[in-house]
Design a protein around this motif. Sequence first.
Motif, mmCIF file in Angstrom:
data_model
loop_
_atom_site.group_PDB
_atom_site.id
_atom_site.type_symbol
_atom_site.label_atom_id
_atom_site.label_comp_id
_atom_site.label_asym_id
_atom_site.label_seq_id
_atom_site.Cartn_x
_atom_site.Cartn_y
_atom_site.Cartn_z
ATOM 1 N N PRO A 14 17.213 1.213 -3.882
ATOM 2 C CA PRO A 14 15.829 1.175 -4.284
ATOM 3 C C PRO A 14 14.722 1.980 -3.413
ATOM 4 N N PRO A 15 13.747 2.182 -4.077
ATOM 5 C CA PRO A 15 12.679 3.062 -3.222
ATOM 6 C C PRO A 15 12.161 2.518 -1.957
ATOM 7 N N ALA A 16 11.644 3.498 -1.182
ATOM 8 C CA ALA A 16 11.350 2.984 0.221
ATOM 9 C C ALA A 16 10.638 1.852 0.426
ATOM 10 N N ALA A 17 9.825 1.613 -0.333
ATOM 11 C CA ALA A 17 8.646 0.678 -0.243
ATOM 12 C C ALA A 17 9.438 -0.816 -0.274
ATOM 13 N N ILE A 18 10.427 -0.853 -1.299
ATOM 14 C CA ILE A 18 11.159 -2.224 -1.414
ATOM 15 C C ILE A 18 12.159 -2.077 -0.260
ATOM 16 N N SER A 19 12.943 -1.369 -0.249
ATOM 17 C CA SER A 19 13.941 -1.279 1.016
ATOM 18 C C SER A 19 13.197 -1.824 2.151
ATOM 19 N N ALA A 20 11.944 -1.258 2.661
ATOM 20 C CA ALA A 20 11.299 -1.789 3.763
ATOM 21 C C ALA A 20 10.864 -3.081 3.629
ATOM 22 N N LEU A 21 10.373 -3.629 2.397
ATOM 23 C CA LEU A 21 10.057 -4.936 2.332
ATOM 24 C C LEU A 21 11.481 -5.862 2.770
ATOM 25 N N ILE A 63 10.549 -7.063 12.628
ATOM 26 C CA ILE A 63 10.126 -6.915 11.252
ATOM 27 C C ILE A 63 9.193 -5.949 11.181
ATOM 28 N N ILE A 64 8.391 -5.569 12.281
ATOM 29 C CA ILE A 64 7.238 -4.588 12.042
ATOM 30 C C ILE A 64 8.076 -3.105 12.216
ATOM 31 N N VAL A 65 8.890 -3.081 13.286
ATOM 32 C CA VAL A 65 9.198 -1.715 13.515
ATOM 33 C C VAL A 65 10.438 -1.398 12.408
ATOM 34 N N LYS A 66 11.203 -2.159 12.005
ATOM 35 C CA LYS A 66 12.044 -1.902 11.113
ATOM 36 C C LYS A 66 11.520 -1.528 9.547
ATOM 37 N N SER A 67 10.417 -2.228 9.238
ATOM 38 C CA SER A 67 9.825 -1.792 8.040
ATOM 39 C C SER A 67 9.005 -0.579 8.240
ATOM 40 N N ALA A 68 8.592 -0.205 9.304
ATOM 41 C CA ALA A 68 7.804 1.099 9.598
ATOM 42 C C ALA A 68 8.949 2.185 9.532
ATOM 43 N N LEU A 69 10.112 1.903 10.148
ATOM 44 C CA LEU A 69 11.164 2.950 10.064
ATOM 45 C C LEU A 69 11.643 3.224 8.443
ATOM 46 N N PHE A 70 11.707 2.240 7.644
ATOM 47 C CA PHE A 70 12.022 2.397 6.514
ATOM 48 C C PHE A 70 11.104 3.193 5.569
ATOM 49 N N LEU A 71 9.763 2.898 6.018
ATOM 50 C CA LEU A 71 8.425 3.654 5.403
ATOM 51 C C LEU A 71 8.821 5.298 5.832
ATOM 52 N N PHE A 72 9.008 5.498 7.087
ATOM 53 C CA PHE A 72 9.140 6.875 7.423
ATOM 54 C C PHE A 72 10.373 7.594 6.715
ATOM 55 N N PHE A 107 0.926 -1.376 -0.005
ATOM 56 C CA PHE A 107 -0.162 0.053 0.024
ATOM 57 C C PHE A 107 0.682 1.194 0.018
ATOM 58 N N PHE A 108 1.954 0.993 0.595
ATOM 59 C CA PHE A 108 3.160 2.331 0.737
ATOM 60 C C PHE A 108 3.549 2.400 -0.991
ATOM 61 N N ALA A 109 3.618 1.314 -1.601
ATOM 62 C CA ALA A 109 4.229 1.409 -2.808
ATOM 63 C C ALA A 109 3.278 2.089 -3.792
ATOM 64 N N PHE A 110 2.111 1.892 -3.682
ATOM 65 C CA PHE A 110 0.933 2.482 -4.521
ATOM 66 C C PHE A 110 1.022 4.123 -4.393
ATOM 67 N N LYS A 111 1.454 4.418 -3.351
ATOM 68 C CA LYS A 111 1.532 5.921 -3.172
ATOM 69 C C LYS A 111 3.070 6.550 -3.789
ATOM 70 N N THR A 112 4.060 5.666 -3.819
ATOM 71 C CA THR A 112 5.432 6.427 -3.902
ATOM 72 C C THR A 112 5.893 5.800 -5.075
ATOM 73 N N ILE A 113 5.590 4.651 -5.734
ATOM 74 C CA ILE A 113 6.598 4.112 -6.868
ATOM 75 C C ILE A 113 6.003 4.698 -8.078
ATOM 76 N N HIS A 114 7.012 5.359 -9.022
ATOM 77 C CA HIS A 114 6.384 5.744 -9.951
ATOM 78 C C HIS A 114 5.795 5.046 -11.039
ATOM 79 N N SER A 115 4.911 5.482 -11.935
ATOM 80 C CA SER A 115 4.038 4.532 -12.512
ATOM 81 C C SER A 115 4.893 3.741 -13.756
#
Lengths: 496, 112, 140
Positions: A238-245, A336-345, A96-104
């Motif tokens: 890579p973009p944040a959504a991928i880094s977070a994953l 897993i939860i916190v690290k993904s959140a921080l990367f998304l921040f 869902f974060f990727a929907f907002k941030t990844i270039h089309s």
Amino acid sequence: MSNFLTLPILLPMFIGTILIFFAKKHKLQRVIAGFSALSLLGVAIYLGYIVYTDPSQIITLEIGDWPAPFGIVLVADMFATMMVILSSIVGVVCLFFAFKTIHSDREKFYFYPFYFYLLTGVNGAFLTGDMFNLFVFFEVMLISSYVLIVHGGTGYQLRESFKYVVMNMVASAFFLVALAYLYATTGTLNMADLAERVQVLEQEGILNGIAILFLFVFGAKGALFPLYFWLPKSYYGPPAAISALFGGLLTKVGIYAIIRVFTLIFVHNTEFTHTIILILAGGTMFFGVLGAVSQFDFKRILSYHIISQVGYMVMGLGVYTPLALAGAIYYIAHHIIVKSALFLFAGATQKITGTTELKKMGGLLKTHPWLGWLFFISAMSLAGIPPLSGFFSKFALILAAVQKESYYIVVVALVVGILTLFSMMKIFMYAFWGEPKISQDKVNRKEMFALLRPIIPLVVLTICLGFFAEPIFQYSLGVSEQILDPANYVNAVLGK
Amino acid sequence: MEILIALLIGVLFSVSTYLILTKSLFRVVLGTVLMSHGAHLLILTMGGLGVGSAPLLGEGASSYTDPLPQALILTAIVISFGMTALLLVMTYRTYKVHQTDDLDKLRGRLDE
Amino acid sequence: MKNNISLHTVAQISVFIVLSFSFYLLFAGHNNPGGGFIGALMAASAIVLLYVSFDLKTIKNVLPLYYPYFIATGLLIAMGTGVSSTLFGYPFLTQFFQYTTLPILGEVELTTALMFDLGVFIVVIGIALLIITTIAEDDE
């Protein structure tokens, strides 16, 4: 036997394949991807529920109807299902974060199919009960990760991903070598069968060698000291959504494999193997956090923190008591939860300021208070401040190490904890305190909330993990007692 | 026979280690290819060589060749085929973008 | 372009020989040497032969194939074969076979593994040709 066990693997694979047909229609892709990620989460939770309520708490499936030691088995015990649930949570949020941030443009270039193939590989690696099948799922995961990490193909990404790919290919070759030795020594690759045979085989020397080879392989994929050098630079690209994953999931698959293999199979000489693991854990924690302290870049600090926190998880395995492993398992969930959140921040601040360099940011707390305080909660949780989730897991780990009288590792863990707090405060001070340095704001209020919406569930989860520490810790203790008694696993798989 | 193959595997691994440590991108790719060949040969050798009979035909067979290593190798070969293709394309793109295949020049700077 | 009439003629004929051999390999796969993977590589080499002897654009006009769809279709077939056994209450990927007598071919063994192999066949053709055309198209 339950075919439901294949769903966490088959569903993302099916969706990924369907999405290839709609590669150029990115709106439709988003709808399909979003719904199927949510249903994957539902499947994972339901699987967790049926495993938890099962009398033996382990369910298995013999694929292709081949009986256990000969065919491939899928095994869902509590540890595996917990990891599947966590991977699905992170999968949904990052999507869902990727929907907002990844270039089309990137979306149209098969971003979503590879995203789902990655989840296929991750879930498969968690659920399989066969060493070679573990290799195959590792490769499914890795080849998707190669594509995602280089996705977009900027010069920086290409250069650093090359190193990541070569590192992992060498590790995969050694995975095969280790499998060859293991097969030659024991004559089987089924994990439950291996667990039995390794105990009765009086070949300590060669088994130790194989164990260390596996430690090398999984350590290279899970970024253990001294094999972590590829991680910080390649996760930066890579973009944040991928880094977070990646930051949330990929190294944890390596750690999962280490824990699985060194609790189930190679427990013939824990004096030797688990001491080495403990030493490596200390090195990983310490050098990882030193890297984080020396950096002045949002994403790079977080990448180095992945390394230091992988150390905590492996430390739980090295101490090797039920309490320590429960701490490690709790820590994996928290991380897993916190690290993904921080990367998304990091991704959200990058969207606002256009940079990830801390020295160019400042005063975001004034302009974006929600972002600031939510980040603060996650950062404190990562650093291990009570009553957030990081505290309880670290507390259990350190308590277990004190009980085992491994005081060196206790000292290292405490020092690393302080340095973690220091570097998280560094991010908070540079990026959020002070005077605003950005002249024009690129993100308005409405967009800001659209960015924060996927992250909020993760922050809520980390708070819950802290406030409901008692039941969750009981659950982790149950998981650790289950994996510390290989007889459960062996009986469930071989049907004795 | 096993000793001969073991020597061959040793040569493959040492050559591939040398190639991976060189500076040219393309040689590194060749190194990883040779290393996976070495690993595949090792699996084959570990299953036992030179029995000279068919894979398991029935429960009463007196001698048979272990079919499992061959199945493992087939899978591993397919995987390394895909990996090598991807790595080759990536190498080519890296070369195009950076106009060099010297890893020393691809180190990157600290300030990026 | 030069007039390569002999190359063109040979290529046009040998493509069919190679393709039919690749199908033979696909069907032989279950009990004899062969299989979906090797058959598909053979089939892909036939099409590559066309690309080499004519040129990329001509063949693209004659055979307007979009290879990613091949990969997806093949994967769906292979997956569908695996899932179909679960509908009858057997574990995932259970295979079945039966001997039947067909009009011209005589007694043949029909297996679900052949469907799986067919999926692999399509996937591998797609992948091999996708790799080759991707690299070949990029000539600046």
